[in-house]
Scaffold this motif. Structure first.
Motif, short mmCIF file in Angstrom:
data_model
loop_
_atom_site.label_atom_id
_atom_site.label_comp_id
_atom_site.label_asym_id
_atom_site.label_seq_id
_atom_site.Cartn_x
_atom_site.Cartn_y
_atom_site.Cartn_z
N SER A 102 -29.95 -8.68 2.41
CA SER A 102 -29.30 -9.34 1.19
C SER A 102 -28.06 -10.05 1.82
CB SER A 102 -28.79 -8.41 0.19
OG SER A 102 -28.43 -9.15 -1.17
N THR A 123 -23.94 -12.35 0.76
CA THR A 123 -23.11 -12.96 -0.38
C THR A 123 -22.29 -13.54 0.55
OG1 THR A 123 -21.62 -12.11 -1.99
CG2 THR A 123 -21.81 -10.80 -0.16
N ASN A 124 -20.97 -13.71 -0.25
CA ASN A 124 -19.96 -14.56 0.56
C ASN A 124 -18.61 -14.17 0.06
OD1 ASN A 124 -19.55 -15.91 -1.91
ND2 ASN A 124 -19.99 -17.94 -1.02
N PRO A 127 -9.84 -12.10 1.63
CA PRO A 127 -9.85 -10.67 1.63
C PRO A 127 -8.48 -10.20 1.87
CG PRO A 127 -11.89 -11.23 2.77
CD PRO A 127 -10.82 -12.49 2.66
N PHE A 144 -7.91 -7.20 6.92
CA PHE A 144 -8.57 -8.57 7.41
C PHE A 144 -7.45 -9.50 7.62
CE2 PHE A 144 -10.40 -12.75 6.57
CZ PHE A 144 -11.57 -12.80 7.29
N ILE A 192 -21.58 -13.13 4.27
CA ILE A 192 -21.52 -11.76 4.86
C ILE A 192 -23.17 -11.41 4.68
CG2 ILE A 192 -21.29 -9.18 4.22
CD1 ILE A 192 -18.43 -10.11 3.24
N GLY A 247 -14.21 -8.57 6.66
CA GLY A 247 -13.60 -8.95 5.08
C GLY A 247 -14.49 -8.56 4.22
N ALA A 248 -15.10 -7.39 3.95
CA ALA A 248 -16.18 -7.03 3.19
C ALA A 248 -15.39 -6.26 1.96
CB ALA A 248 -17.24 -6.13 3.73
N THR A 249 -14.99 -6.83 0.89
CA THR A 249 -14.33 -6.30 -0.18
C THR A 249 -15.34 -5.44 -1.09
OG1 THR A 249 -14.64 -8.22 -1.37
CG2 THR A 249 -12.63 -7.89 -0.36
N ALA A 304 -17.92 -7.58 -2.69
CA ALA A 304 -18.97 -8.02 -1.28
C ALA A 304 -20.32 -7.32 -1.55
CB ALA A 304 -18.33 -8.13 0.03
N GLY A 311 -21.97 -7.92 -4.75
CA GLY A 311 -22.85 -9.56 -4.26
C GLY A 311 -24.00 -9.13 -3.89
N LEU A 312 -24.10 -8.43 -2.71
CA LEU A 312 -25.30 -8.06 -1.95
C LEU A 312 -26.24 -7.39 -3.04
CD1 LEU A 312 -24.09 -6.17 1.31
CD2 LEU A 312 -24.88 -8.80 0.99
N TYR A 313 -25.91 -6.40 -3.95
CA TYR A 313 -26.87 -6.03 -4.68
C TYR A 313 -27.48 -6.84 -5.91
CZ TYR A 313 -24.32 -1.59 -3.00
OH TYR A 313 -23.67 -0.66 -2.32
N ARG A 319 -27.62 -10.24 -5.45
CA ARG A 319 -28.66 -11.05 -4.91
C ARG A 319 -29.91 -10.55 -4.66
NH1 ARG A 319 -29.76 -15.99 -4.61
NH2 ARG A 319 -27.35 -16.42 -4.67
N PRO A 359 -14.63 -18.65 -11.40
CA PRO A 359 -14.85 -19.02 -9.82
C PRO A 359 -15.62 -18.19 -9.50
CG PRO A 359 -12.69 -18.19 -10.35
CD PRO A 359 -13.27 -18.41 -11.65
N ILE A 360 -16.39 -18.27 -8.45
CA ILE A 360 -17.31 -17.15 -7.63
C ILE A 360 -16.43 -16.50 -6.82
CG2 ILE A 360 -18.89 -17.15 -5.44
CD1 ILE A 360 -20.45 -18.10 -7.45
N VAL A 361 -16.71 -15.08 -6.89
CA VAL A 361 -16.01 -14.24 -6.22
C VAL A 361 -16.81 -13.92 -4.96
CG1 VAL A 361 -14.78 -11.76 -6.05
CG2 VAL A 361 -14.70 -13.46 -8.00
N CYS A 362 -17.88 -13.38 -5.16
CA CYS A 362 -18.71 -13.08 -3.89
C CYS A 362 -20.20 -13.37 -4.55
CB CYS A 362 -18.63 -11.51 -3.82
SG CYS A 362 -17.26 -11.10 -2.83
N ASP A 363 -20.90 -14.50 -4.09
CA ASP A 363 -21.93 -15.06 -4.61
C ASP A 363 -23.10 -14.08 -4.86
OD1 ASP A 363 -23.48 -18.06 -4.87
OD2 ASP A 363 -24.78 -16.25 -3.81
N LEU A 402 -15.84 -14.26 -11.22
CA LEU A 402 -14.93 -13.34 -11.61
C LEU A 402 -15.13 -12.54 -12.86
CD1 LEU A 402 -11.97 -12.83 -10.81
CD2 LEU A 402 -11.25 -14.69 -12.21
#
Lengths: 148, 397
Positions: free
Chosen positions: A65, A67-68, A73, A77, A90, B141-143, B146, B149-151, B153, B198-202, B206
């Motif tokens: 997967s 994301t961005n 951050p 970071f 990411i 930088g993975a908040t 993030a 967002g992975l899940y 996607r 706004p996009i936070v983590c595509d 928000l």
């Protein structure tokens, strides 16, 4: 004057030679691979292994997967608070041989529109940030270019 | 489906969620006093206090059981303090339940409260390359969003979900939250409002992502024998699942930067989230077909859809259809987040899992007002946090 290159975490990836790769460890008893590296005990509950060998991880995998980071951050970071924020990607990469998924920042210029779950990517050297003395190196992920 | 391992929720209380700018102890005391009043008990009647810890409010937050006991007035009561990331509230409930079921006490008070900073949660200070929570921020930088967002996607690329589906979750939960006096955002949202944020983590915007909030929740728990002297319509806790993942954990989870390797051992059939619910169903002796409603941890809108499948309410990839058909509305077949969920509350970490139980208690008593799920008899909670923590609690009437 050229700055010293320092890996952001020592021992997590190769710093010399042609074939850049992440470095993990493999339990010599059960074969489980660990990244980040594990060197004193095995987390397989059925294994009492205490010896580990360093192994380079596969340099190619597939996108699990992605994301961005649309917002900057927070610390730890490192980024320049005065610079305009540029989102980075990411990417979660599935490494078949190791049977694991590892995260990495996309290489500069790789956006979410360049990615799709399942496409082949490679793990390449990258720069995380630099200060007055050092360039801190890391690993990046980018799609494998289709050769014509 | 009554078992000899059940306890009773005799009282429930909350301090409204928000950004109030006061000490977390104030919120916790208010929630505790409301729960005691709801139970018809005095503070001096409580034999055990289980506090759910917060790590963002200094030493008093690490010893929440003592902090709340002192604030309410030392009575010589026995205490415990639990930290389990987002599942801290459930672990405090588990601690109190163990005391009651072991016969060590008859009645216990469980309290969780937080005063949260603005913006992304960040790790505690210092350079700690051995701490995965530090590593993921520093190296990647993975908040938290993030990972969400992975899940999210995956749902788009694998199941054909759309960002409009995610917005539908926000619109539904915001509408539910309008009728909840304890919710922070009592405001209707449209699909357009979500799309304009706004996009936070595509692909998440928000309005898809839950905020961090101040808030507090408390429950008074007791044995069935004690309850019989105080109520004729007990709401029971039939299961408290706090299981860990099973090696090898094959999904990328907060705060890790890699999964376990599955070269030596094949992954379990159930994902970690699904295993949390599975253990709860087994303990209660029921299945997803018995549920009247579910309160799930919608840290993001898309994550609510993951949870619906993890709870076994539908097969993988089918949650969007349930949502689009209105099945998860308060009036639908299986209402999800009738309280308004985290989308309407924001997350007050140690209070959140207790708040889920408060909502189910009021729903099963028929006291949920405009957000009442008609004829609710069985509810489930689901929640997950960092470092292999999670919980699922089943409440029955």
């Amino acid at each position: 004057m050229t700055k010293d290159h320092k890996p952001v975490v020592p021992g997590w990836f190769t710093t010399s030679g042609e074939d850049f790769s992440l470095l993990g460890t493999r339990c010599t008893a059960c074969g489980t691979v660990f990244f980040p590296r594990q060197e004193t005990f095995c987390s397989n509950p059925a294994c009492a292994g205490t010896e580990f060998a360093e192994v380079p991880l596969s340099r190619r995998g597939t996108v699990w997967s992605y994301t961005n980071a649309g917002y900057r951050p927070p610390a730890p970071f490192v980024s320049d608070p005065d610079a305009e924020w540029q989102p980075f990607t990411i990417i979660a990469v599935r490494l078949e041989a190791e049977g694991l998924i590892v995260l990495g920042q996309g290489a500069p210029g790789v956006g979410v529109d360049d990615l799709k779950v399942g496409v082949e990517v490679e793990i390449v050297p990258g720069v995380l940030y630099e200060n007055d003395e050092h360039v801190y190196t890391t690993w990046n992920v980018r799609p494998v270019e289709v050769k014509a | 489906m009554s078992t000899d391992r059940e306890i009773v929720v005799l009282g429930a209380g909350m301090h409204p969620w928000g950004k109030w700018g006061r000490n977390f102890v104030e919120y916790g005391v208010k929630a505790a006093q409301d729960a005691l009043k709801d139970a018809g008990l005095a503070w001096q009647d409580i034999q055990f206090v289980a506090g759910a810890d917060t790590i963002r409010n200094g030493y008093p937050g690490f010893v929440a059981g003592a902090t709340f006991a002192q604030a309410l007035g030392w009575t010589g009561v026995r205490i415990s303090s639990s930290y389990a990331a987002c599942a801290s509230g459930s672990h405090a409930i588990a601690s109190a339940r163990a005391q009651i079921l072991a016969g060590l006490c008859d009645v216990a008070l469980v309290v969780g409260a937080d005063a949260a900073p603005k913006g992304f949660f960040a790790p505690v200070g210092g350079d700690r390359p051995d701490d995965p929570d530090w590593v993921r921020f520093h190296v990647l930088g993975a908040t938290n969003p993030a990972y969400f967002g992975l899940y999210a996607r995956r749902r788009i690329d694998l199941y054909g979900a759309s960002v409009e589906d995610f917005a539908r979750v926000k619109v539904k939960n915001a509408r539910n939250g309008l009728a909840n006096p304890n919710a922070r955002y009592r405001k209707a949202f449209t699909m357009e409002d979500v799309a304009a944020s706004p996009i936070v983590c595509d692909p998440l915007r928000l309005m898809d992502i839950c905020a961090t909030s101040d808030g507090a929740a408390a429950v008074v728990l007791c044995s069935k024998e004690f309850a019989a002297r105080h109520t004729t319509s007990p709401v029971r806790i039939s299961a408290v699942s706090t299981v860990t993942p099973t090696f090898p954990s094959a999904l990328i989870e907060l705060p890790d930067i890699a999964t376990d390797s599955s070269v030596a051992v094949a992954p379990h059939d159930l994902s970690f989230r699904a295993s949390l619910a599975h253990a709860a169903y087994q303990e209660a002796g029921i299945g997803p077909e018995d549920l009247s409603l579910a309160e799930v941890y919608d840290l993001s809108t898309a994550l609510e859809l993951d949870w619906i499948e993890d709870l076994g309410i539908c097969a993988r990839g089918e949650a969007e259809k349930l949502l689009r058909d209105g099945a998860t509305e308060i009036t639908g077949r299986i209402p999800v987040n009738a309280s308004g969920g985290l989308g309407s509350f924001g997350e007050a970490v140690p209070a959140q899992a207790i708040a889920q139980v408060c909502e189910l208690t009021w729903q099963l008593r028929g006291e949920a007002g405009e957000r009442q799920v008609s004829g609710a008899t069985v509810g489930i909670t689901a929640n997950q946090g960092l470092f292999g923590h999670g919980s699922s609690i089943i409440v029955t009437r």
